[in-house]
Motif scaffolding. Sequence first.
Motif, PDB file in Angstrom:
ATOM      1  N   HIS A 133     -77.670 -42.395 -36.787  1.00 30.04           N
ATOM      2  CA  HIS A 133     -78.935 -43.088 -37.037  1.00 30.04           C
ATOM      3  C   HIS A 133     -78.687 -44.490 -37.587  1.00 30.04           C
ATOM      4  O   HIS A 133     -79.252 -45.482 -37.111  1.00 30.04           O
ATOM      5  CB  HIS A 133     -79.782 -42.270 -38.016  1.00 30.04           C
ATOM      6  N   HIS A 134     -77.810 -44.561 -38.597  1.00 30.69           N
ATOM      7  CA  HIS A 134     -77.538 -45.859 -39.206  1.00 30.69           C
ATOM      8  C   HIS A 134     -76.833 -46.805 -38.217  1.00 30.69           C
ATOM      9  O   HIS A 134     -77.130 -48.005 -38.174  1.00 30.69           O
ATOM     10  CB  HIS A 134     -76.673 -45.684 -40.459  1.00 30.69           C
ATOM     11  N   ALA A 135     -75.912 -46.263 -37.444  1.00 30.47           N
ATOM     12  CA  ALA A 135     -75.161 -47.110 -36.519  1.00 30.47           C
ATOM     13  C   ALA A 135     -76.058 -47.655 -35.407  1.00 30.47           C
ATOM     14  O   ALA A 135     -76.050 -48.867 -35.109  1.00 30.47           O
ATOM     15  CB  ALA A 135     -73.999 -46.318 -35.931  1.00 30.47           C
ATOM     16  N   ILE A 136     -76.854 -46.760 -34.795  1.00 31.88           N
ATOM     17  CA  ILE A 136     -77.682 -47.168 -33.655  1.00 31.88           C
ATOM     18  C   ILE A 136     -78.833 -48.067 -34.102  1.00 31.88           C
ATOM     19  O   ILE A 136     -79.048 -49.162 -33.560  1.00 31.88           O
ATOM     20  CB  ILE A 136     -78.218 -45.928 -32.909  1.00 31.88           C
ATOM     21  N   PHE A 137     -79.568 -47.607 -35.133  1.00 33.54           N
ATOM     22  CA  PHE A 137     -80.736 -48.385 -35.556  1.00 33.54           C
ATOM     23  C   PHE A 137     -80.310 -49.697 -36.219  1.00 33.54           C
ATOM     24  O   PHE A 137     -80.986 -50.725 -36.083  1.00 33.54           O
ATOM     25  CB  PHE A 137     -81.600 -47.561 -36.513  1.00 33.54           C
ATOM     26  N   GLY A 138     -79.211 -49.641 -36.974  1.00 31.14           N
ATOM     27  CA  GLY A 138     -78.737 -50.882 -37.603  1.00 31.14           C
ATOM     28  C   GLY A 138     -78.317 -51.905 -36.564  1.00 31.14           C
ATOM     29  O   GLY A 138     -78.588 -53.114 -36.705  1.00 31.14           O
ATOM     30  N   GLN A 141     -81.437 -53.337 -34.846  1.00 27.10           N
ATOM     31  CA  GLN A 141     -82.091 -54.307 -35.720  1.00 27.10           C
ATOM     32  C   GLN A 141     -81.310 -55.631 -35.749  1.00 27.10           C
ATOM     33  O   GLN A 141     -81.894 -56.709 -35.764  1.00 27.10           O
ATOM     34  CB  GLN A 141     -82.225 -53.732 -37.129  1.00 27.10           C
ATOM     35  N   TYR A 142     -80.009 -55.515 -35.765  1.00 25.38           N
ATOM     36  CA  TYR A 142     -79.153 -56.702 -35.769  1.00 25.38           C
ATOM     37  C   TYR A 142     -79.366 -57.541 -34.497  1.00 25.38           C
ATOM     38  O   TYR A 142     -79.308 -58.781 -34.517  1.00 25.38           O
ATOM     39  CB  TYR A 142     -77.698 -56.271 -35.888  1.00 25.38           C
ATOM     40  N   LEU A 143     -79.661 -56.865 -33.369  1.00 26.36           N
ATOM     41  CA  LEU A 143     -79.910 -57.559 -32.113  1.00 26.36           C
ATOM     42  C   LEU A 143     -81.269 -58.242 -32.091  1.00 26.36           C
ATOM     43  O   LEU A 143     -81.604 -58.974 -31.148  1.00 26.36           O
ATOM     44  CB  LEU A 143     -79.804 -56.589 -30.936  1.00 26.36           C
ATOM     45  N   MET A 156     -78.633 -55.291 -41.751  1.00 21.42           N
ATOM     46  CA  MET A 156     -77.591 -54.794 -42.662  1.00 21.42           C
ATOM     47  C   MET A 156     -76.233 -55.243 -42.128  1.00 21.42           C
ATOM     48  O   MET A 156     -75.877 -54.943 -40.988  1.00 21.42           O
ATOM     49  CB  MET A 156     -77.624 -53.257 -42.738  1.00 21.42           C
ATOM     50  N   ASP A 157     -75.496 -55.982 -42.984  1.00 17.60           N
ATOM     51  CA  ASP A 157     -74.180 -56.426 -42.519  1.00 17.60           C
ATOM     52  C   ASP A 157     -73.202 -55.251 -42.489  1.00 17.60           C
ATOM     53  O   ASP A 157     -73.470 -54.182 -43.017  1.00 17.60           O
ATOM     54  CB  ASP A 157     -73.640 -57.567 -43.388  1.00 17.60           C
ATOM     55  N   GLN A 159     -70.271 -54.713 -43.883  1.00 14.86           N
ATOM     56  CA  GLN A 159     -69.723 -54.227 -45.159  1.00 14.86           C
ATOM     57  C   GLN A 159     -70.717 -53.309 -45.862  1.00 14.86           C
ATOM     58  O   GLN A 159     -70.355 -52.245 -46.366  1.00 14.86           O
ATOM     59  CB  GLN A 159     -69.372 -55.425 -46.046  1.00 14.86           C
ATOM     60  N   THR A 160     -71.991 -53.725 -45.907  1.00 18.73           N
ATOM     61  CA  THR A 160     -73.022 -52.896 -46.541  1.00 18.73           C
ATOM     62  C   THR A 160     -73.177 -51.573 -45.795  1.00 18.73           C
ATOM     63  O   THR A 160     -73.343 -50.514 -46.404  1.00 18.73           O
ATOM     64  CB  THR A 160     -74.365 -53.650 -46.560  1.00 18.73           C
ATOM     65  N   PHE A 161     -73.121 -51.663 -44.461  1.00 22.37           N
ATOM     66  CA  PHE A 161     -73.227 -50.455 -43.640  1.00 22.37           C
ATOM     67  C   PHE A 161     -72.102 -49.457 -43.963  1.00 22.37           C
ATOM     68  O   PHE A 161     -72.340 -48.272 -44.164  1.00 22.37           O
ATOM     69  CB  PHE A 161     -73.180 -50.838 -42.159  1.00 22.37           C
ATOM     70  N   LEU A 162     -70.866 -49.966 -44.021  1.00 22.98           N
ATOM     71  CA  LEU A 162     -69.725 -49.079 -44.288  1.00 22.98           C
ATOM     72  C   LEU A 162     -69.805 -48.465 -45.680  1.00 22.98           C
ATOM     73  O   LEU A 162     -69.524 -47.265 -45.861  1.00 22.98           O
ATOM     74  CB  LEU A 162     -68.413 -49.861 -44.126  1.00 22.98           C
ATOM     75  N   ILE A 163     -70.182 -49.268 -46.686  1.00 18.63           N
ATOM     76  CA  ILE A 163     -70.317 -48.737 -48.049  1.00 18.63           C
ATOM     77  C   ILE A 163     -71.406 -47.670 -48.096  1.00 18.63           C
ATOM     78  O   ILE A 163     -71.253 -46.613 -48.718  1.00 18.63           O
ATOM     79  CB  ILE A 163     -70.619 -49.875 -49.044  1.00 18.63           C
ATOM     80  N   HIS A 164     -72.514 -47.972 -47.406  1.00 20.55           N
ATOM     81  CA  HIS A 164     -73.629 -47.039 -47.390  1.00 20.55           C
ATOM     82  C   HIS A 164     -73.223 -45.696 -46.753  1.00 20.55           C
ATOM     83  O   HIS A 164     -73.527 -44.623 -47.276  1.00 20.55           O
ATOM     84  CB  HIS A 164     -74.790 -47.661 -46.607  1.00 20.55           C
ATOM     85  N   ILE A 165     -72.530 -45.758 -45.621  1.00 22.03           N
ATOM     86  CA  ILE A 165     -72.084 -44.551 -44.914  1.00 22.03           C
ATOM     87  C   ILE A 165     -71.077 -43.784 -45.762  1.00 22.03           C
ATOM     88  O   ILE A 165     -71.105 -42.552 -45.849  1.00 22.03           O
ATOM     89  CB  ILE A 165     -71.477 -44.912 -43.550  1.00 22.03           C
TER      90      ILE A 165
END
Length: 434
Positions: A133-138, A141-143, A156-157, A159-165
């Motif tokens: 969910h985070h990978a696809i939706f993030g 959104q980035y696009l 979500m950049d 680094q924030t994504f990886l920390i969050h996961i």
Amino acid sequence: MENITTPEKADLAYIEGFEADVKTKSDQFINYFLIAFFVIGLLLAMVYDTWKVALIISLPLLSAYYVTKTLLPKSNLYQYVLSAVLGIFMAQFIYQMHGMFEMHFFAFIGSAILITYQNWRLQIPIAIIVVLHHAIFGYLQYLGNDDIFFSQLDYMDLQTFLIHILLAIVIFFLCGLWAHHIKEYANKHIQQNYTLGKLQKNEEQNNLLRKTNLELDKFAYSVSHDLRAPLLSMKGIIDITDMMTDEEITKKHMVMLRESADKLDTFITDIHNYSRNSRQEIKLQMINFDELLNGLNQQMAYMNGTRAVDIQILTEGNDVFISDKYRVQMVLNNLISNAIRYQKIENENPYVKIKVKINSKDAEISIEDNGIGIEQENYHQIFEMFYRVSDQSKGSGLGLYIVKETVDVLKGSISLTSKKNEGTTFLVKLPNNN
């Protein structure tokens, strides 16, 4: 075919029963949470006007869970479906709240709920859903896709994504670890309770068995005493009648009655000896084998009627021998009487040779006869209860059984060698308690 339940099967059935109970209670618990999640989706739809999302996602999620559970009631597949459902509910709530990250708590709540099933693997589907969910939706959104509600920030950049996961995975890992530990603890606790229950049950059975054995011993002891007195009186009357009559038929009948009375007397004596051997504590005292055997010689020399059996006694050793005199006498009495009882009718010189060797360690007692003998294939049976070596026997079939039991009580050993129609030799070793 008889249904046999082994201890391992009983343990497994007990554990499976407990696991089924846990599973049922967890399912009941989950029903309330699924209803609550569905209601929360409807409430969010009222505030944010996301009815389509609430209904199009929530209803299939609930259907997937309950249909799987109904179609496969004995499978745990519905639990894995539940894990995925809880993860998708989180994604639904984030979308409905236009990217409010606080809705992640619903995934963490779901992860904690799954602990009740005590299966760490259930954390895997919800973790996969969160990561995808985070990978696809993030990424969408980035696009720059404005219809994707993932984060209230512009994007979500990495680094924030990886920390969050990473933090989410840590939470799922900890919940899985707790589920695993709870499972191990529960199984250990179940096993301990089951073992304790078996021990308590076995103790109750042992107490009942001891009580039953004591009552049987008392009964056998009482019966042997109560029957012996009238039997001795009957034998006295038989002897008097035989002496006072000259009628041949009456004398013949008296012989038959005496044989039956002697047989019954032997049986009662054996029962009495067996009962006393099992009840009475060992009483140690000094034993004089010469005195003991000479007394038995006088009693048994004419056991087979007027035809005497040559009883030869030889003792060696000057050591003092200490043991239970009553039990030693019981062993000798049974073995010597058997040696006399199983003599060959055609034997011209029947004998019983008794040799005793005493030392500070033990007494070795050998009782040899030239009787009918025992076939080697019957060696293992002669010490069984009610077993008789030959139809010639007039005994109860308890004599050698009592001998073996008594020797065991005295912590000794007994063995034999024999040849058919040549004779038998019993060898008894009894420890010296000096």
